[in-house]
Design a protein around this motif. Structure first.
Motif, PDB file in Angstrom:
ATOM      1  N   LEU A  94     -18.522 -23.268  21.538  1.00  0.00           N
ATOM      2  CA  LEU A  94     -18.671 -22.000  22.264  1.00  0.00           C
ATOM      3  C   LEU A  94     -18.392 -22.199  23.753  1.00  0.00           C
ATOM      4  O   LEU A  94     -17.741 -21.353  24.383  1.00  0.00           O
ATOM      5  N   TRP A 142     -18.789 -15.255  25.747  1.00  0.00           N
ATOM      6  CA  TRP A 142     -19.047 -16.543  25.112  1.00  0.00           C
ATOM      7  C   TRP A 142     -20.383 -17.135  25.559  1.00  0.00           C
ATOM      8  O   TRP A 142     -21.129 -17.701  24.736  1.00  0.00           O
ATOM      9  N   ALA A 145     -23.099 -15.234  23.893  1.00  0.00           N
ATOM     10  CA  ALA A 145     -23.128 -15.577  22.470  1.00  0.00           C
ATOM     11  C   ALA A 145     -23.928 -16.859  22.252  1.00  0.00           C
ATOM     12  O   ALA A 145     -24.766 -16.947  21.336  1.00  0.00           O
ATOM     13  N   SER A 148     -27.676 -16.260  23.181  1.00  0.00           N
ATOM     14  CA  SER A 148     -28.314 -15.421  22.164  1.00  0.00           C
ATOM     15  C   SER A 148     -28.558 -16.215  20.886  1.00  0.00           C
ATOM     16  O   SER A 148     -29.583 -16.035  20.221  1.00  0.00           O
ATOM     17  N   TRP A 149     -27.601 -17.085  20.539  1.00  0.00           N
ATOM     18  CA  TRP A 149     -27.812 -17.917  19.355  1.00  0.00           C
ATOM     19  C   TRP A 149     -29.026 -18.825  19.546  1.00  0.00           C
ATOM     20  O   TRP A 149     -29.785 -19.066  18.598  1.00  0.00           O
ATOM     21  N   ILE A 172     -21.791 -16.291  16.339  1.00  0.00           N
ATOM     22  CA  ILE A 172     -21.414 -15.529  17.533  1.00  0.00           C
ATOM     23  C   ILE A 172     -22.134 -14.193  17.586  1.00  0.00           C
ATOM     24  O   ILE A 172     -22.720 -13.815  18.601  1.00  0.00           O
ATOM     25  N   PHE A 173     -22.098 -13.454  16.478  1.00  0.00           N
ATOM     26  CA  PHE A 173     -22.718 -12.127  16.460  1.00  0.00           C
ATOM     27  C   PHE A 173     -24.106 -12.215  15.819  1.00  0.00           C
ATOM     28  O   PHE A 173     -24.409 -11.535  14.836  1.00  0.00           O
ATOM     29  N   ASN A 174     -24.928 -13.089  16.409  1.00  0.00           N
ATOM     30  CA  ASN A 174     -26.300 -13.249  15.933  1.00  0.00           C
ATOM     31  C   ASN A 174     -27.105 -11.980  16.249  1.00  0.00           C
ATOM     32  O   ASN A 174     -26.642 -11.119  17.005  1.00  0.00           O
ATOM     33  N   MET A 177     -27.354 -10.806  19.979  1.00  0.00           N
ATOM     34  CA  MET A 177     -26.196 -10.916  20.855  1.00  0.00           C
ATOM     35  C   MET A 177     -25.698  -9.569  21.381  1.00  0.00           C
ATOM     36  O   MET A 177     -25.466  -9.414  22.591  1.00  0.00           O
TER      37      MET A 177
END
Length: 462
Positions: A94, A142, A145, A148-149, A172-174, A177
């Protein structure tokens, strides 16, 4: 103090300093694109002058952000070796994507923005501005992302104590996010808007009241007035997401010690972890249950459900209230500014002074919000996967203390220098705007409105 605490302080100092500058450039890039498009469409000199001044502020801010970001990345290996050893398979790519897809765009086309207005065609220069603005936002994408992860990790599995990705889409789209990205982009817009409004008000108070200053002042105040209600809505949605995925953090933010119904909204208190209660509490009965659970009788989890696994309450509690309080001040200032501009066409001197004082108000809200989310994640560095203590270095505390002292000294000097240079540029704005991008054109100065329109037509045809 041991190496663990010193490492936390050092990383906190670094991220606090670093985040100030990307937050400005993320939104300022798009404002520059707005100035450029308005100039292309109208040929009005005021938009070109605004672009020429603020692109130099952008370059200064970008440079400091890059330098501080590089030093921060070193700390993953020096201060937090357990982090990369455990979740490097997620964090490494990432961070690499951020460099490959975002930083290169910004670094490459920034030179065209700065030095190419009189060397390349209008379309190419506009395209360069767009690519830099897009690069700053992609960079934020990024980084948010990854952060947030770390808050709400998904899309991975643990093998022999190491995280391995099973779905990059899920990583990425946790769950948090989208909320964090929107919240951060709006915070960036507000920080930038108050910076532009404050510097423009400073110029206005000093008698620099040309069309450019009026245009930037009106644009910035209007933008702030539009963004702050959106930020309030986004913040509320983010809070609901936090309640669902990180209830311990939410309980610390709200000062909720016991799981119960009809939870009051605590306006002020002194959280006391020894007695697990709020001293000198001022609260509105049942209001927290209403805005968190959409029901006066909603049950909200308290800190009693997370014994030994919740963050320190007082820092999170007060950081959250500082963020909200500054947001309300931003709302009052921006709406009052719009009201005065619509009624009289210009600000009253007292309100202009208020905007000058609030030039960096966005930084206060930003740092308070960042502390809320980062301290609120403790004791985890990756929620449910890795604690901060397990990721920390075993380097001698004296070494960490030495580098921490160096960082703090340097950062303090750079902050003072940055603020001083920005206001120095504001005092010299006319001279800065008159300087040509191409040194070979020195002495010709800035275009008059008629010349701007003519040159605009020529560049458009070119």
């Amino acid at each position: 103090m041991d190496a663990f605490l010193l490492s936390r302080l050092q990383f906190a100092a670094n991220i606090t300093f670093h985040i100030l500058f990307p937050t400005i450039t993320i939104a300022l890039g798009w404002l520059l694109l707005f100035f450029k498009l308005r100039f292309n469409a109208s040929g009005a000199a005021k938009w070109n002058l605004a672009y020429r001044f603020w692109v130099k502020v952008f370059a200064l801010t970008f440079a400091i952000g890059v330098v501080s970001g590089v030093t921060m990345s070193f700390q993953f290996g020096t201060n937090w070796p357990g982090f990369m050893a455990t979740v490097g398979n997620v964090a490494g790519p990432l961070l690499g994507y951020e460099v490959l897809t975002a930083f290169f765009l910004e670094a490459t086309f920034l030179s065209v923005m700065l030095f190419g207005q009189q060397r390349v065609g209008a379309r190419l220069h506009t395209a360069a501005t767009f690519l830099v603005a897009g690069g700053t936002t992609l960079s934020a994408f990024w980084i948010i992302a990854l952060n947030s992860w770390m808050q709400t990790p998904t899309g991975f599995e643990m093998r022999d104590g190491v995280a391995h990705v099973t779905s990059w889409i899920a990583v990425i789209f946790n769950p948090s996010m989208p909320y964090r990205l929107v919240h951060m982009l709006l915070a960036s817009g507000l920080t930038m808007a108050f910076l532009v409004a404050g510097v423009s008000a400073y110029r206005w108070l000093r008698g620099d009241r040309g069309d450019e200053v009026r245009a930037t002042l009106r644009t910035a105040i209007t933008l702030a007035a539009i963004l702050i209600p959106l930020q309030i809505v986004a913040g509320d949605l983010h809070g609901l997401n936090t309640l669902h995925h990180q209830p311990a953090k939410l309980a610390a933010m709200e000062g909720i010690w016991k799981t119960e119904r009809r939870v009051p909204a605590v306006l002020f208190a002194l959280p006391d972890e020894a007695t697990r209660s709020n001293r000198y509490e001022i609260a509105i009965p049942a209001l927290a249950s209403l805005y968190l659970g959409h029901d006066f009788d909603a049950e909200i989890p308290g800190l009693d459900q997370f014994e030994g696994k919740h963050p320190p309450v007082a820092p999170v509690f007060f950081a959250f209230r500082i963020m909200v309080g500054v947001g309300m001040l931003m709302l009052a200032l921006s709406w009052t500014g719009v009201w005065q501009l619509r009624r009289g066409g210009e600000l009253k001197p007292w309100l202009a002074c208020a905007f000058v004082a609030a030039t960096f108000l966005g930084w206060i809200a930003l740092v308070a919000g960042w502390y809320t989310t980062e301290i609120g994640r403790q004791p985890w560095i990756v929620t449910g996967v890795l604690t901060a203590a397990d990721a920390a270095t075993t380097v001698a505390p004296a070494n960490v203390a030495f580098t921490l002292a160096m960082y703090l000294t340097l950062y303090l000097a750079l902050i003072v220098a940055y603020v001083s240079v920005v206001f120095h540029m504001a005092r010299k704005a006319k001279e800065i705007a008159a300087q040509p991008d191409d040194p070979r054109l020195a002495g010709q100065g800035a275009d008059t409105p008629a010349e701007s329109a003519a040159n605009h037509n020529l560049r458009s045809h070119a």
